[in-house]
Design an enzyme around this catalytic site. Structure first.
Site, PDB file in Angstrom:
ATOM      1  N   ASP A  48      45.770  45.610  44.709  1.00  0.00           N
ATOM      2  CA  ASP A  48      46.676  46.098  43.660  1.00  0.00           C
ATOM      3  C   ASP A  48      48.020  46.054  43.809  1.00  0.00           C
ATOM      4  OD1 ASP A  48      47.139  46.654  40.944  1.00  0.00           O
ATOM      5  OD2 ASP A  48      46.001  48.437  41.009  1.00  0.00           O
ATOM      6  N   ASP A  49      48.731  45.227  43.480  1.00  0.00           N
ATOM      7  CA  ASP A  49      50.465  45.103  43.659  1.00  0.00           C
ATOM      8  C   ASP A  49      50.761  45.064  44.737  1.00  0.00           C
ATOM      9  OD1 ASP A  49      50.096  46.204  41.127  1.00  0.00           O
ATOM     10  OD2 ASP A  49      51.226  47.648  41.222  1.00  0.00           O
ATOM     11  N   CYS A  88      48.157  44.147  35.761  1.00  0.00           N
ATOM     12  CA  CYS A  88      47.009  44.458  36.157  1.00  0.00           C
ATOM     13  C   CYS A  88      45.859  43.684  35.255  1.00  0.00           C
ATOM     14  CB  CYS A  88      46.504  45.928  36.263  1.00  0.00           C
ATOM     15  SG  CYS A  88      47.250  46.542  37.668  1.00  0.00           S
ATOM     16  N   ARG A  92      43.331  40.551  35.953  1.00  0.00           N
ATOM     17  CA  ARG A  92      41.760  40.903  36.346  1.00  0.00           C
ATOM     18  C   ARG A  92      41.036  40.012  35.188  1.00  0.00           C
ATOM     19  NH1 ARG A  92      41.680  45.645  39.661  1.00  0.00           N
ATOM     20  NH2 ARG A  92      44.071  45.557  40.368  1.00  0.00           N
ATOM     21  N   LYS A 147      38.683  49.148  41.660  1.00  0.00           N
ATOM     22  CA  LYS A 147      39.436  49.322  40.295  1.00  0.00           C
ATOM     23  C   LYS A 147      39.158  48.291  39.338  1.00  0.00           C
ATOM     24  CE  LYS A 147      44.031  48.931  38.490  1.00  0.00           C
ATOM     25  NZ  LYS A 147      45.280  49.014  38.497  1.00  0.00           N
ATOM     26  N   HIS A 149      39.727  48.148  35.596  1.00  0.00           N
ATOM     27  CA  HIS A 149      40.575  47.982  34.726  1.00  0.00           C
ATOM     28  C   HIS A 149      40.535  46.823  33.426  1.00  0.00           C
ATOM     29  CE1 HIS A 149      45.300  48.825  34.275  1.00  0.00           C
ATOM     30  NE2 HIS A 149      44.479  49.511  33.290  1.00  0.00           N
ATOM     31  N   SER A 172      43.883  52.342  36.379  1.00  0.00           N
ATOM     32  CA  SER A 172      44.936  52.314  37.514  1.00  0.00           C
ATOM     33  C   SER A 172      44.914  54.035  37.749  1.00  0.00           C
ATOM     34  CB  SER A 172      46.212  52.134  36.873  1.00  0.00           C
ATOM     35  OG  SER A 172      46.171  50.763  36.803  1.00  0.00           O
ATOM     36  N   HIS A 233      48.891  50.001  44.662  1.00  0.00           N
ATOM     37  CA  HIS A 233      49.671  50.597  43.410  1.00  0.00           C
ATOM     38  C   HIS A 233      50.007  52.221  43.556  1.00  0.00           C
ATOM     39  CE1 HIS A 233      49.543  51.895  39.025  1.00  0.00           C
ATOM     40  NE2 HIS A 233      49.432  50.526  38.745  1.00  0.00           N
ATOM     41  N   ASP A 285      46.629  41.096  42.767  1.00  0.00           N
ATOM     42  CA  ASP A 285      46.487  40.935  41.297  1.00  0.00           C
ATOM     43  C   ASP A 285      47.733  40.410  40.713  1.00  0.00           C
ATOM     44  OD1 ASP A 285      47.523  43.626  41.375  1.00  0.00           O
ATOM     45  OD2 ASP A 285      46.818  44.205  39.571  1.00  0.00           O
ATOM     46  N   ASN A 286      49.136  40.986  41.362  1.00  0.00           N
ATOM     47  CA  ASN A 286      50.287  40.529  41.036  1.00  0.00           C
ATOM     48  C   ASN A 286      51.024  40.868  42.119  1.00  0.00           C
ATOM     49  OD1 ASN A 286      49.538  43.279  38.757  1.00  0.00           O
ATOM     50  ND2 ASN A 286      51.226  43.549  40.433  1.00  0.00           N
ATOM     51  N   LYS A 303      56.582  43.013  40.253  1.00  0.00           N
ATOM     52  CA  LYS A 303      55.736  43.300  39.181  1.00  0.00           C
ATOM     53  C   LYS A 303      56.014  43.356  37.816  1.00  0.00           C
ATOM     54  CE  LYS A 303      52.292  46.666  38.000  1.00  0.00           C
ATOM     55  NZ  LYS A 303      51.312  48.004  38.555  1.00  0.00           N
TER      56      LYS A 303
HETATM   57 MG    MG Z   1      48.358  45.247  39.580  1.00  0.00          MG
END
Ligand code: MG
Length: 481
Positions: A48-49, A88, A92, A147, A149, A172, A233, A285-286, A303
């Site tokens: 995540d991130d 996110c 996803r 996670k 989301h 998150s 994240h 995811d980003n 992001k």
């Molecule tokens: Mg993310």
């Protein structure tokens, strides 16, 4: 049991014939089992991130990531791999459905939120085929550990979208706004809250243990493990074994724990003797938010932005015997390709609904002449089509008011003129070369019109858009007393 019933019905009392038939059916079922084992196990480790420049094998000098670097040395590393969105939830939804978020109604909404918040009534439409459902339909054991989301209401949870097993946080780890009515951050098993607020420091460790337990329990059949980590994240946490140990603060601590986790999972595959039949993918995811030690180098933007740093992410894949060790792939591919690729590898059917991703097994396996199937890639942010990539060209559309990016947090930004850049010679997207390339510019403008007609722009919907599922009411996820 089935064999016995067939025998009973067809050959009452005819012992010899019964024996022959039994042997025949056993041999048939044996063939069936062998075919099933041709289906590879599939693992997606989804950070995540995590930014493009956060791993050693992508140039980080700060974070120690020996296990992921080893994954790259023994597998393939993509240089031009994208998430479909710089935030996110839309990202996803693309991984799950193989579609741009706008196509499945999971793009950023009109209520001022970039992603789903606790108690969102919106979630994935059950009519969409998820990668988990596709694999489940051909005999895979499926787990989502981490996670999610894509909706925290009972109708939206992973167990409703093709996962046999779910363990993780539903949204998150920073979504704990009391003023908004958010409950203490829940840790969920299947569809029940088992801990709240969750102890975030041990999440990566517990996800890892749970994933290895699931893999061990399902080693004799094909399995799909989707492991969407909670970190890096914000807020950043790590277990005592990693906290304060990196040279990059808490950011590095959490990245290094994810690296450790990856090593543990790979070691479990070796220990069980199933590594040769398992495809492992590691991606994000980003991009990183660029604060707290995260890096999207060598790109600009973070992001939340449609600059390369917001959406171009690391992607590494390993499958011993199938993927050539140490390969670097420069073809454009995306998280939307995971569903069609996995369906191809597992012998699962796609639905009749249009998707945007492509089977990239040819790229993974280094087939001669394999190339990206994308004529163009659309960069949607919030409700806007902000940019398009075609080959090495990227066109930033002119915008009357750019929607906020991660760093400014303004509700409306200034107008932005159009810009054509060449990503190969100008990866930081600085120089407008539209005047010297009028034909490329015209093609890009035409692609933009086409994208908007199909997938919409701002409040205008496109002809190919479908809807999310929106419930009439919602409730917070809380511990069952
Ligand atoms: Mg993310």
């Amino acid at each position: 049991m089935v064999l016995e019933l067939i025998e009973e019905r067809i050959f009452k009392g005819k012992t010899n014939m019964k024996l022959i038939l039994t042997l025949f059916l056993i041999s048939l079922s044996g063939i069936g089992m062998a075919q099933e084992r041709d289906q590879p196990n599939l693992i997606v480790i989804f950070c995540d991130d995590l930014g493009y420049g956060d791993l050693g094998c992508y140039g980080s000098k700060k974070n120690r990531t020996p296990n992921v670097d080893q994954l790259a040395r023994t597998g393939i590393r993509f240089t031009d791999f994208y998430s479909s969105s710089p935030v996110c939830t839309p990202s996803r939804s693309s991984l799950m459905t193989g579609c741009y978020a706008r196509r499945v109604g999971m793009h950023e909404d009109y209520t001022g939120h970039w992603v789903l918040i606790p108690r969102s009534r919106r979630g994935l439409n059950p009519e969409e085929l998820t990668v988990a459902e596709a694999l489940q339909s051909v005999g895979y054991a499926t787990a989502c550990i981490g996670k999610w989301h894509l909706g925290d209401q009972p109708e939206h949870l992973p167990t409703e979208h093709g996962f046999d097993f779910y363990f993780g946080i539903p949204y998150s780890n920073d979504m704990q706004s009391k003023g908004r009515g958010d409950p203490p951050l829940p840790l969920v098993k299947q569809s029940s809250v088992v801990e709240a607020p969750v102890d975030q420091s041990t999440l990566t460790k517990r996800y890892t243990e749970t994933a290895i337990e699931f893999i061990t329990a399902n080693q004799s059949k094909p399995f799909f493990v989707y492991l969407p980590h909670t970190f890096p994240h914000l807020p950043l946490h790590a277990s005592p074994d990693f906290l304060g140990k990196s040279a990059n603060g808490r950011y590095g601590d959490s990245v290094e724990e994810i690296d450790w986790s990856t090593g543990q999972i790979l070691a479990s595959l070796d220990r069980l003797g199933i590594a040769d039949n398992t495809l492992v993918i590691f991606t994000s995811d980003n991009g990183s938010n660029g604060r707290n030690g995260g890096s999207n180098q060598p790109f600009s933007g973070n992001k939340g932005s449609t600059m390369e740093g917001g959406m171009r992410v690391p992607m590494i894949a390993k499958w011993p015997g199938r993927i050539k060790p140490g390969t670097i792939c420069g073809e454009l591919a995306t998280t939307m390709d995971i569903l069609p690729t996995f369906c191809e590898l597992a012998g699962a059917k796609l639905s009749d609904r249009k998707i945007d991703g492509f089977d990239i097994s040819g790229l993974l396996f280094g087939h001669e002449g394999a190339e990206s199937a994308y004529e163009s890639l659309y960069y949607y942010r919030r409700r806007q089509l902000q940019a398009i990539r075609m080959g090495d060209w990227k066109y930033h559309l002119p915008l009357k008011a750019i929607h906020p990016n991660w760093t400014t947090h303004k509700t409306e930004g200034a107008a932005r003129p159009a810009k054509l850049v060449n990503l190969k010679s100008d990866p930081r997207e600085l120089k407008d070369v539209s005047a010297a390339n009028p034909q490329v510019l015209a093609k890009m403008q035409a692609l933009g019109r086409e994208a908007i007609a199909k997938l919409g722009n701002d409040a205008n919907e496109g002809v190919e858009q479908r809807s999310a599922l929106t419930l009439d009411s919602s409730a917070p996820m809380v511990l069952n007393k």
